[in-house]
Design an enzyme around this catalytic site. Structure first.
Site, PDB file in Angstrom:
ATOM      1  N   PHE A 127       0.862  -1.185   0.000  1.00  0.00           N
ATOM      2  CA  PHE A 127       0.000   0.000   0.000  1.00  0.00           C
ATOM      3  C   PHE A 127       0.900   1.237   0.000  1.00  0.00           C
ATOM      4  CE2 PHE A 127      -2.942   3.103   1.847  1.00  0.00           C
ATOM      5  CZ  PHE A 127      -4.069   2.860   1.070  1.00  0.00           C
ATOM      6  N   TYR A 223     -11.726   1.937   9.635  1.00  0.00           N
ATOM      7  CA  TYR A 223     -12.890   2.306   8.801  1.00  0.00           C
ATOM      8  C   TYR A 223     -13.187   1.277   7.728  1.00  0.00           C
ATOM      9  CZ  TYR A 223      -8.970   4.388   6.167  1.00  0.00           C
ATOM     10  OH  TYR A 223      -7.781   4.607   5.530  1.00  0.00           O
TER      11      TYR A 223
HETATM   12  C1  LIG Z   1      -6.309   1.578   4.005  1.00  0.00           C
HETATM   13  C2  LIG Z   1      -4.882   1.359   4.315  1.00  0.00           C
HETATM   14  C3  LIG Z   1      -4.126   2.349   4.948  1.00  0.00           C
HETATM   15  C4  LIG Z   1      -4.754   3.681   5.229  1.00  0.00           C
HETATM   16  O1  LIG Z   1      -3.957   4.612   5.817  1.00  0.00           O
HETATM   17  P1  LIG Z   1      -4.597   6.012   6.254  1.00  0.00           P
HETATM   18  O2  LIG Z   1      -3.528   6.665   6.988  1.00  0.00           O
HETATM   19  O3  LIG Z   1      -5.818   5.708   7.064  1.00  0.00           O
HETATM   20  O4  LIG Z   1      -5.008   6.750   5.024  1.00  0.00           O
HETATM   21  C5  LIG Z   1      -2.817   2.071   5.270  1.00  0.00           C
HETATM   22  N1  LIG Z   1      -2.262   0.880   4.962  1.00  0.00           N
HETATM   23  C6  LIG Z   1      -2.968  -0.082   4.317  1.00  0.00           C
HETATM   24  C7  LIG Z   1      -2.326  -1.380   3.997  1.00  0.00           C
HETATM   25  C8  LIG Z   1      -4.277   0.141   3.981  1.00  0.00           C
HETATM   26  O5  LIG Z   1      -4.972  -0.811   3.340  1.00  0.00           O
END
Ligand SMILES: *Cc1c(COP(=O)(O)O)cnc(C)c1O
Length: 411
Positions: A127, A223
């Site tokens: 990610f 979320y």
């Molecule tokens: C959704 C997700 C995030 C989200 O990070 P935010 O700081 O909430 O935007 C981080 N890592 C992974 C692997 C995710 O799937």
């Protein structure tokens, strides 16, 4: 392969122990929601609880509510609830900030805990925020550490005596492929490095046993499968055995040992509290609390079994009726999280055409259609109806229209 039919899926729903949970969520009639892995559905109990927190705790209690309603303790109280979902004892989990910020805090702390080691190892295609935060940390540290991002199959062999941290996402956000958390943790620790697991795509979708497999650090979102609401605060986990040496760099006042003494010099609080930075988001925490209570009321093993079966059935239906799609996710359900990804060069337009029929999944560039299975509120017939619609869209080529081909900002 047996030929599946709609009656078969209806029968599965009739025998589903989790089926009554669907009533606890706000789902518009006729909507099939396959995106709970990206933004979970609103629990019915959330709105009235938040409304009460707003009108009574905030509106009437005003500043007194910090004490009378323990607003300040929510990060640890909610942390202890998340702990039950990830196999952690109390006082190792804190609900705060975003997953991104928490990755930064824990990665920086990990570098301090492994002095002299220079490698931060992760996966190419992880990610994006996970990669970016490690890159930002390396830049800040004047390249005292280096980010090594490798293809999945080369990650494990790269871990060596110069590795400070291995950061991996338990379930891959795009393919749904799942790491064997226990064995990777063990291999990492054998080389003296620390491991951090990003649980964003697995928490709330399957049982997780961080303490049992001796994980060092973890972060995750609330979320997605946890239904905490858009932008709900994230969590972080620091195993008890590391808390004495743990020093995170965002030394805000609420991570101080005595925040209300307002001393000039920073002195970190003992334990997990030191991972706090600033004021907790009270309203967001209230929404999250409702969602966590709901999740804690179900047996996570049942959730996992239903999710695996849903993924298997969906893949089987796709292979039978929509062979134009390449299944990107592992077909072995032991190696797959709770979503299934299909690849198609017209993926974006096809997903838009599905959404126009009130079947919501999402699209990840360049060609991945994602379908998330959330056993608390998804029915087996929803899978049947989705593939039926998809088959029709492909046969009619109804995706091939200007309004579906035009790309919007958030996919
Ligand atoms: C959704 C997700 C995030 C989200 O990070 P935010 O700081 O909430 O935007 C981080 N890592 C992974 C692997 C995710 O799937």
């Amino acid at each position: 392969m047996t030929k599946l039919n709609r009656q078969y899926f209806e029968a599965l729903d009739n025998n589903d122990e989790l089926a009554p949970m669907r009533e606890k969520f706000c789902l518009e009639k006729g909507l099939i929601y396959l995106d709970g892995n990206s933004l979970g559905v609103l629990p019915k109990a959330t709105a009235s609880h938040i409304s009460q927190v707003i009108t009574q705790q905030w509106g009437e209690g005003l500043i007194r509510s910090w004490n009378t309603h323990q607003w300040m303790e929510k990060p640890t109280k909610l942390g202890d609830k998340v702990a039950q979902l990830i196999g952690s004892k109390k006082a190792q989990v804190l609900v705060c900030d975003t997953t991104s910020v928490n990755i930064f805090k824990l990665a920086a702390a990990a570098v301090k805990m492994r002095p002299g080691r220079s490698k931060l190892i992760t996966e190419i295609g992880n990610f994006a925020t996970d990669l970016y935060l490690l890159q930002g940390l390396a830049k800040l540290l004047g390249n005292q550490v280096e980010v090594i991002a490798l293809p999945r199959e080369q990650v494990l062999s790269a871990i060596d005596e110069d590795t400070a941290l291995v950061l991996l996402t338990h379930v891959h956000f795009k393919t749904g492929a799942m790491w064997d958390m226990a064995s990777v943790t063990q291999m990492t620790q054998k080389k003296g490095a620390l491991v951090m697991w990003d649980l964003s795509h697995s928490v709330g979708a399957m049982p997780i046993n961080l303490d049992e497999i001796n994980v060092d650090l973890a972060v995750g979102c609330t979320y997605k499968y946890l239904n905490g609401g858009p932008g709900s605060p994230a969590f972080l986990y620091v195993a008890a055995q590391h808390q004495d040496l743990f020093e995170q760099p965002l030394t805000g006042w609420l991570g101080h040992a005595k925040p209300f003494d307002f001393e000039d010099d920073y002195q970190g609080a003992a334990g997990i509290q030191q991972a706090m930075c600033g004021t907790p988001p009270v309203l967001a925490n209230a929404a999250l609390e409702v969602a966590l209570n709901l999740m804690l009321s179900v047996d996570m093993h049942l959730v996992r079994v239903k999710s695996q079966l849903m993924g298997n059935l969906f893949i089987q239906l796709i292979q039978q009726r929509c062979p134009q799609f390449e299944v990107e996710s592992p077909t072995d359900d032991e190696q797959r999280g709770s979503h299934v990804s299909l690849a198609h060069t017209q993926g974006y337009a096809i997903m838009q055409a599905l959404i126009a029929r009130n079947i919501i999944g999402d699209f990840r560039a360049p060609k991945t259609l994602r379908f998330g299975f959330t056993p608390l509120y998804l029915r087996y017939v929803d899978l049947w109806d989705t593939v039926e619609a998809l088959e029709d869209i492909m046969l009619q080529e109804s995706w091939n229209q200007p309004e579906f081909l035009h790309r919007q900002a958030v996919t």
